[in-house]
Enzyme design. Sequence first.
Site, PDB file in Angstrom:
ATOM      1  CG  ASN A 169      13.437  20.320  22.346  1.00  0.00           C
ATOM      2  OD1 ASN A 169      14.389  21.081  22.505  1.00  0.00           O
ATOM      3  ND2 ASN A 169      12.247  20.556  22.868  1.00  0.00           N
ATOM      4  CG  ASP A 195       5.703  17.395  18.551  1.00  0.00           C
ATOM      5  OD1 ASP A 195       5.471  18.315  19.357  1.00  0.00           O
ATOM      6  OD2 ASP A 195       6.268  16.344  18.902  1.00  0.00           O
ATOM      7  CG  ASP A 222       2.111  16.538  42.777  1.00  0.00           C
ATOM      8  OD1 ASP A 222       2.934  17.466  42.828  1.00  0.00           O
ATOM      9  OD2 ASP A 222       2.127  15.568  43.542  1.00  0.00           O
ATOM     10  CE  LYS A 274      12.369  11.841  21.701  1.00  0.00           C
ATOM     11  NZ  LYS A 274      11.177  12.458  21.080  1.00  0.00           N
ATOM     12  CG  ASP A 326       4.752  12.750  24.865  1.00  0.00           C
ATOM     13  OD1 ASP A 326       4.097  11.697  24.828  1.00  0.00           O
ATOM     14  OD2 ASP A 326       5.441  13.083  25.840  1.00  0.00           O
ATOM     15  CB  ALA A 333      11.407  12.185  26.667  1.00  0.00           C
ATOM     16  CG  ASP A 356       8.069  12.702  19.566  1.00  0.00           C
ATOM     17  OD1 ASP A 356       8.522  12.328  20.664  1.00  0.00           O
ATOM     18  OD2 ASP A 356       7.311  13.691  19.427  1.00  0.00           O
TER      19      ASP A 356
END
Length: 240
Positions: A191, A188, A42, A165, A16, A121, A14
């Site tokens: 999900n 981490d 934003d 994933k 992030d 992602a 992964d």
Amino acid sequence: MSEATAAPAIAFFDVDNTLLRGASLYHLSIGAWRRRLLTGRDIASFAWKQARFLAVGENGVHLATIRERALEVVVGYTRADLVALSTEIVDARLLQRLWPETVAVARAHLKAGREVWLVSATAQEVADVIAERLGLTGALGTRLEAIDGVFTGRLTDGVCHGAQKARAASMQALRSGADLAGCWAYSDSHNDIPLLDLVGNPVVVNPDATLRRYAAARHWPVMILKRRSIKAATRASKKR
């Protein structure tokens, strides 16, 4: 089976909060803001969500909000535009925020003859640049729909997240001829439990509370990383 004839193996990472401290999409948004593609409002909103991500882990609603805004922004731009922006942001902001420990583990897998794939992602174009900069085998990311090379603001196959994933990793293992029982996965977030459950060697990195409990019940290895390791690596790089 001898080492010379060992079956291929893959280490899936992964991005992030596993390979990178924080959310790659947040840093990409900074670059978009500097190019006047996003507003100050934003960025203020994204910054707060980034702080929450660093403090307590991934929040699906927050990341979905950022992702939806990003999809609006890329409409009309080309893949070449996104690759150029991604390269700029990876070099200027992301490389200095990589966890040296997980980067070292990824490189150790490569040295051992294994493939190393990012599974993220984040947009495919962004993941590709990170993988290329680190000398990894490749990346599996979220694919943005493009017609004649121009982004439409839609996704081709949903977000590469959660069970998606795991499907992407399974398909890559099939293409590589790898036995998933002999593969690794690092993450981490709870999900990514489908991805971690998929392989024979799951490792959790700075896990959120849910994943910490899940991993403890299964006696999975845990890597706990501290921000000071990034600072030390940054200082060392400046002395070279």
